[in-house]
Design an enzyme around this catalytic site. Structure first.
Site, PDB file in Angstrom:
ATOM      1  N   GLU A 286      -0.191   0.354   6.393  1.00 56.08           N
ATOM      2  CA  GLU A 286      -0.502  -0.380   7.616  1.00 56.08           C
ATOM      3  C   GLU A 286      -1.944  -0.874   7.556  1.00 56.08           C
ATOM      4  OE1 GLU A 286       2.396   0.671  10.949  1.00 56.08           O
ATOM      5  OE2 GLU A 286       0.681   1.992  11.157  1.00 56.08           O
TER       6      GLU A 286
ATOM      7  N   SER B 100       2.118  -5.870  12.730  1.00 61.39           N
ATOM      8  CA  SER B 100       2.602  -7.137  13.305  1.00 61.39           C
ATOM      9  C   SER B 100       3.880  -7.649  12.643  1.00 61.39           C
ATOM     10  CB  SER B 100       1.502  -8.207  13.264  1.00 61.39           C
ATOM     11  OG  SER B 100       0.414  -7.805  14.083  1.00 61.39           O
TER      12      SER B 100
ATOM     13  N   GLU C  62      -4.437   4.844  14.855  1.00 61.53           N
ATOM     14  CA  GLU C  62      -4.942   5.127  16.208  1.00 61.53           C
ATOM     15  C   GLU C  62      -5.315   6.604  16.344  1.00 61.53           C
ATOM     16  OE1 GLU C  62      -1.684   3.265  18.241  1.00 61.53           O
ATOM     17  OE2 GLU C  62      -2.397   1.320  17.518  1.00 61.53           O
TER      18      GLU C  62
ATOM     19  N   ASN D 198       7.673   2.572  16.629  1.00 69.44           N
ATOM     20  CA  ASN D 198       6.626   3.410  17.235  1.00 69.44           C
ATOM     21  C   ASN D 198       6.308   2.841  18.614  1.00 69.44           C
ATOM     22  OD1 ASN D 198       4.407   4.919  17.918  1.00 69.44           O
ATOM     23  ND2 ASN D 198       3.055   4.034  16.351  1.00 69.44           N
TER      24      ASN D 198
ATOM     25  N   LYS E  75       4.511   4.163  20.875  1.00 72.79           N
ATOM     26  CA  LYS E  75       3.169   4.565  21.338  1.00 72.79           C
ATOM     27  C   LYS E  75       3.256   5.065  22.790  1.00 72.79           C
ATOM     28  CE  LYS E  75       1.329   1.217  18.121  1.00 72.79           C
ATOM     29  NZ  LYS E  75       0.236   0.370  17.711  1.00 72.79           N
TER      30      LYS E  75
HETATM   31  C1  PEP Z   1       1.749   0.288  14.469  1.00 70.21           C
HETATM   32  O1  PEP Z   1       0.990   0.574  15.379  1.00 70.21           O
HETATM   33  O2  PEP Z   1       2.150   1.170  13.673  1.00 70.21           O
HETATM   34  C2  PEP Z   1       2.152  -1.100  14.325  1.00 70.21           C
HETATM   35  C3  PEP Z   1       2.641  -1.470  13.179  1.00 70.21           C
HETATM   36  O3  PEP Z   1       1.967  -1.908  15.423  1.00 70.21           O
HETATM   37  P1  PEP Z   1       2.339  -3.478  15.523  1.00 70.21           P
HETATM   38  O4  PEP Z   1       3.711  -3.669  14.936  1.00 70.21           O
HETATM   39  O5  PEP Z   1       2.304  -3.765  16.997  1.00 70.21           O
HETATM   40  O6  PEP Z   1       1.301  -4.205  14.753  1.00 70.21           O
END
Ligand code: PEP
Length: 252
Positions: free
Chosen positions: A165, A211, A96, A9, A11
């Site tokens: 998540e 993360s 988000e 992703n 973003k």
């Molecule tokens: C996300 O936004 O779906 C995500 C998992 O971000 P990150 O890997 O940066 O934590």
């Protein structure tokens, strides 16, 4: 699920040149067998990126969709449009979107339904806040999100990918431990199976996101109920994303 998946992703990151370079690197690299790679770039670059990828085996998706096919919804893109543009997947219910656009479970369900109707695979994101976890309300919260946003899909649940998540792990550098993630994934699989009992319990793909990094991907992947990853920050660089993709391969 038989196949594993690593989804990137991006973003609101990347400009055309760096995005194309990353897609080029990914499309010529030798992906571990059994792992699907799905990219969620800013849509403005989609066409160029698809042509850069050629037949390199990458899939593309939208980071969100509107549930209506057309209409006066400034700034939105419909599931139908994503499908016509060649996308195979769409993320719905990302934290988000929930936080900055006020989207709740009913809306997430409507988006997932629209995605399925147009032949897209929705990746439905759910997750608890730090406050939920610290109060011991993780499973209660996830249960509510499941009941309102996913369970009504019934047998279609096997056509959906759930992404767990935890909000406290997204973009924070703090990952769920493999045991914490496994405990939740096992719970989710059980609840999904209870909602569609005629389906095989292994046919509910569940990704972990929050993360994920090269250093933790292999440990997470060892867990029996983790079928792959939804990756944010670490999907923006070839080296880190590729290391995660390799860790998701059957041989790690
Ligand atoms: C996300 O936004 O779906 C995500 C998992 O971000 P990150 O890997 O940066 O934590």
């Amino acid at each position: 699920m038989a196949r594993r998946m690593v989804a990137g992703n991006w973003k609101m990151n990347m400009v055309a040149d760096s995005a194309k370079e990353l897609v080029r690197s990914l499309s010529v690299a030798d992906a571990p067998c059994g792992v699907d790679i799905v990219l969620f770039p800013p849509l403005i670059w989609l066409r160029e990126l698809m042509s850069e990828a050629g037949d390199g085996g990458l899939y593309f998706g939208g980071q969100d969709c509107h549930e209506a096919d057309f209409g006066a919804f400034t700034g939105d893109i419909s599931a139908r449009m994503l499908s016509v543009a060649g996308c195979s997947h769409v993320i719905v219910g990302h934290s988000e979107r929930r936080k900055f656009h006020g989207e709740g479970d009913a809306r997430v369900l409507a988006k997932a339904r629209a995605a399925l109707e147009h032949g897209l695979i929705p990746i439905v994101c759910i997750g608890e806040s730090l406050e939920n976890r610290e109060r011991g309300e993780t499973f209660e919260h996830l249960g509510r999100q499941l009941d309102a946003g996913l369970v009504p899909l019934g047998d279609d649940l096997t056509r959906v990918i759930v992404a767990y998540e935890p909000l406290w792990a997204i973009g924070t550098g703090r990952t769920a431990t493999p045991e914490q993630a496994q405990e939740v994934h096992e719970f989710l699989r059980g609840r999904l199976h209870a909602a569609a009992p005629d389906q095989d319990v292994q046919d509910f793909p569940i990704l972990y996101g929050g993360s994920v990094k090269p250093a933790n991907a292999a440990f997470l992947m060892e867990q029996p109920d983790i079928d792959g990853f939804l990756v944010g920050g670490a999907s923006l660089e070839f080296e880190s994303f590729w290391a995660i993709i390799k860790a998701a391969g059957v041989d790690g």
